[in-house]
Design an enzyme around this catalytic site. Structure first.
Site, PDB file in Angstrom:
ATOM      1  N   TYR A  29       1.920  -0.562   2.933  1.00 23.31           N
ATOM      2  CA  TYR A  29       0.911   0.257   2.258  1.00 23.31           C
ATOM      3  C   TYR A  29      -0.120  -0.580   1.501  1.00 23.31           C
ATOM      4  O   TYR A  29      -1.096  -0.018   0.970  1.00 23.31           O
ATOM      5  CB  TYR A  29       1.584   1.205   1.250  1.00 23.31           C
ATOM      6  CG  TYR A  29       2.566   2.174   1.864  1.00 23.31           C
ATOM      7  CD1 TYR A  29       2.131   3.257   2.621  1.00 23.31           C
ATOM      8  CD2 TYR A  29       3.938   1.999   1.678  1.00 23.31           C
ATOM      9  CE1 TYR A  29       3.041   4.149   3.179  1.00 23.31           C
ATOM     10  CE2 TYR A  29       4.854   2.891   2.233  1.00 23.31           C
ATOM     11  CZ  TYR A  29       4.394   3.956   2.988  1.00 23.31           C
ATOM     12  OH  TYR A  29       5.299   4.838   3.543  1.00 23.31           O
ATOM     13  N   HIS A  52      -5.304   4.482  -0.298  1.00 25.60           N
ATOM     14  CA  HIS A  52      -4.548   5.113  -1.382  1.00 25.60           C
ATOM     15  C   HIS A  52      -4.098   4.085  -2.429  1.00 25.60           C
ATOM     16  O   HIS A  52      -3.738   4.462  -3.544  1.00 25.60           O
ATOM     17  CB  HIS A  52      -3.316   5.808  -0.789  1.00 25.60           C
ATOM     18  CG  HIS A  52      -3.036   7.170  -1.350  1.00 25.60           C
ATOM     19  ND1 HIS A  52      -3.950   7.926  -2.042  1.00 25.60           N
ATOM     20  CD2 HIS A  52      -1.894   7.930  -1.317  1.00 25.60           C
ATOM     21  CE1 HIS A  52      -3.407   9.075  -2.400  1.00 25.60           C
ATOM     22  NE2 HIS A  52      -2.158   9.095  -1.981  1.00 25.60           N
ATOM     23  N   PHE A 110       6.530   5.536  -5.629  1.00 30.89           N
ATOM     24  CA  PHE A 110       5.696   6.227  -4.660  1.00 30.89           C
ATOM     25  C   PHE A 110       4.762   7.179  -5.410  1.00 30.89           C
ATOM     26  O   PHE A 110       5.048   7.619  -6.521  1.00 30.89           O
ATOM     27  CB  PHE A 110       6.491   6.937  -3.558  1.00 30.89           C
ATOM     28  CG  PHE A 110       7.052   5.972  -2.548  1.00 30.89           C
ATOM     29  CD1 PHE A 110       6.289   5.557  -1.475  1.00 30.89           C
ATOM     30  CD2 PHE A 110       8.330   5.464  -2.684  1.00 30.89           C
ATOM     31  CE1 PHE A 110       6.780   4.651  -0.548  1.00 30.89           C
ATOM     32  CE2 PHE A 110       8.842   4.552  -1.771  1.00 30.89           C
ATOM     33  CZ  PHE A 110       8.057   4.143  -0.693  1.00 30.89           C
ATOM     34  N   ASN A 117       3.679  10.277  -5.442  1.00 31.83           N
ATOM     35  CA  ASN A 117       3.906  11.623  -5.987  1.00 31.83           C
ATOM     36  C   ASN A 117       4.938  11.675  -7.111  1.00 31.83           C
ATOM     37  O   ASN A 117       5.256  12.759  -7.594  1.00 31.83           O
ATOM     38  CB  ASN A 117       4.284  12.601  -4.867  1.00 31.83           C
ATOM     39  CG  ASN A 117       5.529  12.203  -4.124  1.00 31.83           C
ATOM     40  OD1 ASN A 117       6.177  11.215  -4.471  1.00 31.83           O
ATOM     41  ND2 ASN A 117       5.875  12.967  -3.093  1.00 31.83           N
ATOM     42  N   ASP A 125      -7.670   6.378  -6.346  1.00 31.36           N
ATOM     43  CA  ASP A 125      -8.623   6.647  -5.271  1.00 31.36           C
ATOM     44  C   ASP A 125      -9.226   8.030  -5.451  1.00 31.36           C
ATOM     45  O   ASP A 125      -8.560   8.959  -5.905  1.00 31.36           O
ATOM     46  CB  ASP A 125      -7.941   6.521  -3.909  1.00 31.36           C
ATOM     47  CG  ASP A 125      -6.732   7.447  -3.764  1.00 31.36           C
ATOM     48  OD1 ASP A 125      -5.839   7.408  -4.637  1.00 31.36           O
ATOM     49  OD2 ASP A 125      -6.690   8.232  -2.805  1.00 31.36           O
ATOM     50  N   ASN A 149      -1.945  13.756  -5.785  1.00 28.17           N
ATOM     51  CA  ASN A 149      -0.511  13.808  -6.083  1.00 28.17           C
ATOM     52  C   ASN A 149      -0.088  12.879  -7.215  1.00 28.17           C
ATOM     53  O   ASN A 149       0.811  13.213  -7.998  1.00 28.17           O
ATOM     54  CB  ASN A 149       0.301  13.491  -4.824  1.00 28.17           C
ATOM     55  CG  ASN A 149       0.266  14.622  -3.821  1.00 28.17           C
ATOM     56  OD1 ASN A 149       0.063  15.779  -4.183  1.00 28.17           O
ATOM     57  ND2 ASN A 149       0.451  14.287  -2.548  1.00 28.17           N
TER      58      ASN A 149
END
Length: 230
Positions: free
Chosen positions: A14, A19, A64, A66, A91, A112
């Protein structure tokens, strides 16, 4: 003490995602301003240092996106930091790539990470909205934000990161306007006033009329002599 939070997802797969631009911003600040090594704390990665006269903590939640609020809430409770002294870098789909805005309070707009932070500390914190643009259709958003920045985007992304680093001390000091000005100088530098102006093309010369053809003198010698004494 200020707490700067960068949002993203943990893991190498990632790291280059749109993001994860919040992580990128904190990494740039930490590297440019001599912060200490990152340590695993509060379900995240934490480092501390100084920006100008302000002591600042940098936190990248590793929960993560969320569940970002879990990490932020733990750090705030431990250091007894008020929500107003928290600034979250994230973002923003609703801003064009390379654009940036600072906002205090307000809703989470469906993000989120912000939604999770709202649930743990309320909405009274500052955000730095980092524009990544919108893919055009709602159903494309998930794939878009979880995709790496394209090579063609690297120039504006690097300019934005440089600007964030330049203005980080202003942001820590509560000067959001000064911070945004520093970013603007990187992302949209003013034109130099010493740039020579383009000279106008010289006016084309007006063509002159051609000299008239000489007329043949058909007079007789006697006529020429008579005309001379008139």
């Amino acid at each position: 003490m200020k707490l700067f939070v960068g949002l993203g997802n943990p893991g190498r797969e990632y790291a280059g995602n749109r993001h994860n631009i919040g992580f990128m911003a904190l990494d740039r600040i930490a590297g440019d301003h001599g912060f200490g090594p990152w340590k695993s704390k509060f379900q995240g990665e934490l480092t501390e240092g100084r920006l100008g006269s302000d002591k600042v903590l940098l936190l990248k939640p590793m929960t993560f996106m969320n569940r970002s609020g879990q990490s932020v809430g733990e750090a705030m409770r431990f250091y007894k930091i008020d929500p107003a002294d928290v600034c979250v870098f994230h973002d923003e789909l609703d801003l064009a790539p390379g654009r940036l805005k600072v906002k205090m309070g307000g809703g989470h707009a469906g993000h989120n990470g912000l939604r999770s932070i709202h649930g743990h500390i309320g909405e009274g914190y500052q955000r730095v909205r980092l524009g990544i643009g919108h893919p055009g259709r709602k159903e494309l958003v998930a794939g878009y934000v979880l995709h790496d920045f394209a090579k063609a985007e690297q120039d504006w992304l690097d300019d934005m990161m440089r600007g964030i680093s330049d203005g980080a001390a202003d942001l820590a000091d509560g000067d959001a306007g000064g911070f945004m000005n520093k970013v603007a100088l990187r992302t949209a530098p003013p034109r130099s006033s010493t740039t020579p102006k383009k000279k106008p093309d010289p006016k084309p010369a007006t063509p002159t009329d051609p000299a008239p053809e000489p007329v043949e003198d058909t007079r007789s010698p006697l006529q020429k002599l008579a005309d001379k004494f008139r």
